[in-house]
Design a protein around this motif. Structure first.
Motif, PDB file in Angstrom:
ATOM      1  N   VAL A 179       6.854 -15.478   9.480  1.00 47.71           N
ATOM      2  CA  VAL A 179       7.327 -14.573  10.528  1.00 47.71           C
ATOM      3  C   VAL A 179       6.101 -14.165  11.350  1.00 47.71           C
ATOM      4  CG1 VAL A 179       8.452 -12.353  10.979  1.00 47.71           C
ATOM      5  CG2 VAL A 179       9.112 -13.714   8.972  1.00 47.71           C
ATOM      6  N   TYR A 180       6.248 -14.094  12.673  1.00 46.83           N
ATOM      7  CA  TYR A 180       5.084 -13.672  13.464  1.00 46.83           C
ATOM      8  C   TYR A 180       5.459 -12.574  14.453  1.00 46.83           C
ATOM      9  CZ  TYR A 180       6.463 -16.332  17.681  1.00 46.83           C
ATOM     10  OH  TYR A 180       7.115 -16.798  18.802  1.00 46.83           O
ATOM     11  N   ASN A 181       4.450 -11.813  14.874  1.00 47.44           N
ATOM     12  CA  ASN A 181       4.613 -10.720  15.826  1.00 47.44           C
ATOM     13  C   ASN A 181       4.564 -11.293  17.247  1.00 47.44           C
ATOM     14  OD1 ASN A 181       3.941  -8.553  17.672  1.00 47.44           O
ATOM     15  ND2 ASN A 181       3.439  -7.282  15.896  1.00 47.44           N
ATOM     16  N   VAL A 182       5.712 -11.329  17.894  1.00 49.28           N
ATOM     17  CA  VAL A 182       5.816 -11.916  19.240  1.00 49.28           C
ATOM     18  C   VAL A 182       4.952 -11.143  20.237  1.00 49.28           C
ATOM     19  CG1 VAL A 182       7.395 -12.424  21.146  1.00 49.28           C
ATOM     20  CG2 VAL A 182       8.116 -12.836  18.783  1.00 49.28           C
ATOM     21  N   GLY A 183       4.932  -9.820  20.112  1.00 49.66           N
ATOM     22  CA  GLY A 183       4.167  -8.995  21.031  1.00 49.66           C
ATOM     23  C   GLY A 183       2.676  -9.288  21.002  1.00 49.66           C
ATOM     24  N   ILE A 184       2.132  -9.450  19.793  1.00 54.75           N
ATOM     25  CA  ILE A 184       0.704  -9.769  19.658  1.00 54.75           C
ATOM     26  C   ILE A 184       0.409 -11.133  20.272  1.00 54.75           C
ATOM     27  CG2 ILE A 184      -1.126 -10.328  18.003  1.00 54.75           C
ATOM     28  CD1 ILE A 184      -0.010  -8.155  16.177  1.00 54.75           C
TER      29      ILE A 184
ATOM     30  N   ASN B 225      -9.888 -11.187  17.756  1.00 54.91           N
ATOM     31  CA  ASN B 225      -9.370 -10.016  18.452  1.00 54.91           C
ATOM     32  C   ASN B 225      -9.018  -8.867  17.504  1.00 54.91           C
ATOM     33  OD1 ASN B 225      -8.792 -10.426  21.592  1.00 54.91           O
ATOM     34  ND2 ASN B 225      -8.615 -12.417  20.559  1.00 54.91           N
ATOM     35  N   GLY B 226      -9.528  -8.951  16.276  1.00 52.61           N
ATOM     36  CA  GLY B 226      -9.407  -7.836  15.347  1.00 52.61           C
ATOM     37  C   GLY B 226      -8.155  -7.797  14.493  1.00 52.61           C
ATOM     38  N   TYR B 227      -7.360  -8.835  14.545  1.00 56.11           N
ATOM     39  CA  TYR B 227      -6.143  -8.884  13.721  1.00 56.11           C
ATOM     40  C   TYR B 227      -6.389  -9.674  12.433  1.00 56.11           C
ATOM     41  CZ  TYR B 227      -3.674  -7.333  17.925  1.00 56.11           C
ATOM     42  OH  TYR B 227      -3.264  -6.635  19.024  1.00 56.11           O
TER      43      TYR B 227
ATOM     44  N   TYR C 235      -8.683 -16.726   7.072  1.00 55.72           N
ATOM     45  CA  TYR C 235      -7.727 -16.036   7.937  1.00 55.72           C
ATOM     46  C   TYR C 235      -6.730 -15.170   7.158  1.00 55.72           C
ATOM     47  CZ  TYR C 235      -9.685 -19.559  11.024  1.00 55.72           C
ATOM     48  OH  TYR C 235     -10.556 -20.352  11.735  1.00 55.72           O
ATOM     49  N   LEU C 236      -6.882 -15.127   5.844  1.00 48.56           N
ATOM     50  CA  LEU C 236      -6.020 -14.277   5.016  1.00 48.56           C
ATOM     51  C   LEU C 236      -6.651 -12.894   4.869  1.00 48.56           C
ATOM     52  CD1 LEU C 236      -5.150 -16.767   2.118  1.00 48.56           C
ATOM     53  CD2 LEU C 236      -4.102 -16.575   4.386  1.00 48.56           C
ATOM     54  N   GLN C 237      -5.846 -11.901   4.517  1.00 45.32           N
ATOM     55  CA  GLN C 237      -6.374 -10.557   4.323  1.00 45.32           C
ATOM     56  C   GLN C 237      -7.288 -10.508   3.100  1.00 45.32           C
ATOM     57  OE1 GLN C 237      -3.475 -11.584   3.169  1.00 45.32           O
ATOM     58  NE2 GLN C 237      -2.401 -10.068   1.897  1.00 45.32           N
ATOM     59  N   LYS C 238      -8.112  -9.488   3.029  1.00 41.60           N
ATOM     60  CA  LYS C 238      -9.005  -9.302   1.894  1.00 41.60           C
ATOM     61  C   LYS C 238      -8.181  -9.149   0.611  1.00 41.60           C
ATOM     62  CE  LYS C 238     -12.775  -6.341   0.241  1.00 41.60           C
ATOM     63  NZ  LYS C 238     -13.550  -5.099   0.489  1.00 41.60           N
ATOM     64  N   ASP C 239      -8.655  -9.767  -0.457  1.00 44.46           N
ATOM     65  CA  ASP C 239      -7.983  -9.701  -1.760  1.00 44.46           C
ATOM     66  C   ASP C 239      -6.531 -10.199  -1.676  1.00 44.46           C
ATOM     67  OD1 ASP C 239     -10.279  -8.556  -2.936  1.00 44.46           O
ATOM     68  OD2 ASP C 239      -9.656  -6.561  -2.301  1.00 44.46           O
ATOM     69  N   ALA C 240      -6.323 -11.268  -0.928  1.00 40.68           N
ATOM     70  CA  ALA C 240      -4.970 -11.803  -0.733  1.00 40.68           C
ATOM     71  C   ALA C 240      -4.319 -12.218  -2.050  1.00 40.68           C
ATOM     72  CB  ALA C 240      -5.017 -12.991   0.229  1.00 40.68           C
ATOM     73  N   LEU C 241      -5.116 -12.721  -2.993  1.00 39.15           N
ATOM     74  CA  LEU C 241      -4.542 -13.164  -4.261  1.00 39.15           C
ATOM     75  C   LEU C 241      -4.010 -12.005  -5.096  1.00 39.15           C
ATOM     76  CD1 LEU C 241      -6.860 -16.061  -5.479  1.00 39.15           C
ATOM     77  CD2 LEU C 241      -4.480 -16.197  -4.728  1.00 39.15           C
ATOM     78  N   GLY C 242      -4.460 -10.809  -4.806  1.00 37.30           N
ATOM     79  CA  GLY C 242      -3.961  -9.641  -5.533  1.00 37.30           C
ATOM     80  C   GLY C 242      -2.865  -8.906  -4.790  1.00 37.30           C
ATOM     81  N   ALA C 243      -2.492  -9.396  -3.605  1.00 35.13           N
ATOM     82  CA  ALA C 243      -1.511  -8.702  -2.764  1.00 35.13           C
ATOM     83  C   ALA C 243      -0.085  -9.116  -3.105  1.00 35.13           C
ATOM     84  CB  ALA C 243      -1.789  -8.989  -1.297  1.00 35.13           C
ATOM     85  N   LYS C 244       0.806  -8.126  -3.118  1.00 33.68           N
ATOM     86  CA  LYS C 244       2.226  -8.387  -3.327  1.00 33.68           C
ATOM     87  C   LYS C 244       2.958  -8.351  -1.989  1.00 33.68           C
ATOM     88  CE  LYS C 244       2.704  -7.344  -8.165  1.00 33.68           C
ATOM     89  NZ  LYS C 244       3.614  -6.818  -9.206  1.00 33.68           N
ATOM     90  N   HIS C 245       4.215  -8.801  -2.026  1.00 28.15           N
ATOM     91  CA  HIS C 245       4.969  -8.957  -0.783  1.00 28.15           C
ATOM     92  C   HIS C 245       5.118  -7.640  -0.020  1.00 28.15           C
ATOM     93  CE1 HIS C 245       8.702 -10.719   1.404  1.00 28.15           C
ATOM     94  NE2 HIS C 245       7.597 -11.083   2.002  1.00 28.15           N
ATOM     95  N   ASP C 246       5.354  -6.552  -0.726  1.00 28.65           N
ATOM     96  CA  ASP C 246       5.533  -5.261  -0.048  1.00 28.65           C
ATOM     97  C   ASP C 246       4.300  -4.877   0.769  1.00 28.65           C
ATOM     98  OD1 ASP C 246       8.056  -4.993  -1.046  1.00 28.65           O
ATOM     99  OD2 ASP C 246       7.544  -3.587  -2.636  1.00 28.65           O
ATOM    100  N   SER C 247       3.118  -5.126   0.206  1.00 21.32           N
ATOM    101  CA  SER C 247       1.893  -4.766   0.934  1.00 21.32           C
ATOM    102  C   SER C 247       1.673  -5.687   2.123  1.00 21.32           C
ATOM    103  CB  SER C 247       0.678  -4.808   0.000  1.00 21.32           C
ATOM    104  OG  SER C 247       0.420  -6.129  -0.459  1.00 21.32           O
TER     105      SER C 247
ATOM    106  N   GLU D 227       1.365  -3.725  12.363  1.00 20.99           N
ATOM    107  CA  GLU D 227       0.753  -4.563  13.398  1.00 20.99           C
ATOM    108  C   GLU D 227      -0.751  -4.744  13.198  1.00 20.99           C
ATOM    109  OE1 GLU D 227       2.684  -4.732  17.221  1.00 20.99           O
ATOM    110  OE2 GLU D 227       3.709  -2.837  16.788  1.00 20.99           O
ATOM    111  N   LYS D 228      -1.148  -4.716  11.926  1.00 24.38           N
ATOM    112  CA  LYS D 228      -2.522  -5.058  11.571  1.00 24.38           C
ATOM    113  C   LYS D 228      -2.651  -6.567  11.378  1.00 24.38           C
ATOM    114  CE  LYS D 228      -3.479  -0.655   9.215  1.00 24.38           C
ATOM    115  NZ  LYS D 228      -3.807  -0.026   7.904  1.00 24.38           N
ATOM    116  N   ALA D 229      -1.561  -7.181  10.928  1.00 23.90           N
ATOM    117  CA  ALA D 229      -1.525  -8.631  10.739  1.00 23.90           C
ATOM    118  C   ALA D 229      -0.536  -9.231  11.729  1.00 23.90           C
ATOM    119  CB  ALA D 229      -1.123  -8.984   9.311  1.00 23.90           C
ATOM    120  N   ALA D 230      -0.786 -10.468  12.138  1.00 22.05           N
ATOM    121  CA  ALA D 230       0.073 -11.112  13.146  1.00 22.05           C
ATOM    122  C   ALA D 230       1.115 -12.034  12.544  1.00 22.05           C
ATOM    123  CB  ALA D 230      -0.796 -11.894  14.126  1.00 22.05           C
ATOM    124  N   ILE D 231       0.831 -12.605  11.372  1.00 22.10           N
ATOM    125  CA  ILE D 231       1.730 -13.583  10.750  1.00 22.10           C
ATOM    126  C   ILE D 231       1.954 -13.180   9.298  1.00 22.10           C
ATOM    127  CG2 ILE D 231       2.025 -16.009  10.099  1.00 22.10           C
ATOM    128  CD1 ILE D 231       0.064 -16.737  12.388  1.00 22.10           C
TER     129      ILE D 231
END
Length: 412
Positions: free
Chosen positions: A147-152, A177-179, A237-249, A257-261
């Motif tokens: 899923v992606y943010n169309v506005g960004i 661009n900081g995303y 291009y993944l967020q920090k500590d992506a392997l420890g991240a769950k779907h809710d986060s 709107e911190k992440a684009a995809i």
């Protein structure tokens, strides 16, 4: 005269006693039958509460008790839950390995001859069949692509890329661009979901993953090592500590709107919009080859497979509940309130996001490759190799380690 009056009074009193007894018997209400409904869609709870209330109004002799588990826990514990002695009546299943495991355990009730099965689009419920029997009814049609943010994207002048190099360039511009380019829930569903669009054009055939179980393909083959290598390319291009991240986060990152995809699928849309009703969303699939070599534009799955526990002693009531959910007007309400496409015939989509995403029903999509794997150990080996690569292991080394697990589960 006195005798006649006395007899009349006695007769009247006797009639009253008989009437009273009869009235007492008819006024005693029969306790309603309570059935349980077990699933993993926590984001749908409010909608299901509303639908259950409607069902109970139409069927006052039946009550429905809903139990919801997190999706990762549901996958690992549902078989135990269905056998725990409480005879869960209506339950849901994922396609693929979980469906195969549950049918081998004999936990599905055959629904083939039930009239309500004709309320569904026949081609969308095929994966609920086994040996010609309709054991489960997939309720949702989802697209297992990011899923992606169309506005960004519009703000930065970006469009969904058509090949691998363009996909990397899009991610680079988002990062510059900081995303956070890609929110990836590596601790639960991310590897199993994102791999579908990553492999759809890399695999030699649609059955390359299922063929692992027969020893006809290997994870050390070039196509899978290439896929792992591309996961490695996306790591920056993944967020920090992506392997420890769950779907809710991960959902929270895109909703804020911190992440684009978001690297999961269309089923996440409702959760995102609940947190940010004004966000504009679309779908895009990473094309891992040159545009001219692409066989598919995306991935689809019919899932959230409705079923009745073979151990249930309340199958009649359970069938009434499935028949209710399969009504066109009920499925329409469910679809529009949850932002989910469904498999029921004649549903009209009213919400803007569903209308937007409905264009994907006309695109060339492949059935989710991961769900062609029917052995849970093989599936874990495949997704585990992705986690290993994102954890720092070289693609070839991760593929070799995973292939050893696959070989232990090959059925000739």
């Amino acid at each position: 005269m006195k005798k006649w009056i006395t007899g009349a009074i006695a007769a009247t009193l006797f009639a009253g006693i008989v009437t009273g007894c009869s009235s007492s018997k008819t006024s005693a209400k029969k306790e309603p039958t309570t059935i349980s409904f077990v699933h993993w869609r926590g984001e749908d709870v409010e909608v299901f509460h509303t639908l259950i209330q409607k069902f109970e109004q139409e069927n006052p002799e039946i009550k429905v008790k809903m139990n919801v588990y997190p999706s990762d826990q549901y996958q690992s514990t549902v078989q135990t839950v269905l056998r725990d002695g409480q005879a869960r009546d209506v339950f849901t299943s994922f396609p693929g390995a979980q469906f195969e495991t549950l049918q081998k355990a004999g936990l599905f009730t055959d629904l083939t001859k039930e009239s309500f099965t004709t309320n569904f689009e026949a081609h969308l419920i095929e994966n609920g069949k086994k040996d010609g029997k309709q054991l489960a009814l997939p309720y949702q049609l989802v697209f297992n692509i990011p899923v992606y943010n169309v506005g960004i994207f519009e703000k930065l002048g970006l469009t969904p890329p058509k090949d691998w190099e363009s996909f990397l360039q899009v991610n680079e511009k988002l990062k510059a661009n900081g995303y956070i380019p890609i929110a990836f829930p590596g601790a639960d569903i991310g590897p199993g979901q994102f791999m579908n669009s990553m492999v759809m054009n890399n695999a030699p055939s649609d059955q390359s993953l299922s063929a692992l179980q027969k020893g006809e393909t290997k994870l050390t083959d070039e196509w899978w090592v290439k896929t792992l290598g591309q996961f490695k390319e996306l790591q920056p291009y993944l967020q920090k500590d992506a392997l420890g991240a769950k779907h809710d986060s991960a959902i929270a990152l895109i909703a804020q709107e911190k992440a684009a995809i978001l690297a999961t699928g269309s089923y996440a849309v409702a959760g995102i919009q609940k947190q940010n009703p004004n966000i504009r969303l679309g779908l895009l699939a990473p094309i891992t080859v040159q545009a001219s070599q692409a066989k598919y534009e995306g991935v689809h799955t019919s899932t959230f497979m409705l079923a009745i526990n073979s151990k249930s002693k309340k199958k009649g009531a359970a069938k009434k509940f499935l028949a209710f959910l399969s009504k066109q007007e009920i499925a329409t309400e469910y679809a529009n309130k949850t932002a989910q496409h469904v498999t029921v015939k004649g549903v009209s989509y009213e919400s803007p996001i569903l209308k937007e995403l409905s264009t994907w029903t006309n695109k060339k999509t492949v059935f989710q490759p991961r769900f062609t794997i029917t052995n849970a150990n093989v599936e874990k080996a495949v997704t585990g190799s992705i986690q290993e690569v994102l954890g720092g292991t070289a693609p070839k080394q991760a593929a070799e380690a995973a292939q050893k697990i696959v070989e232990q589960n090959v059925v000739k």
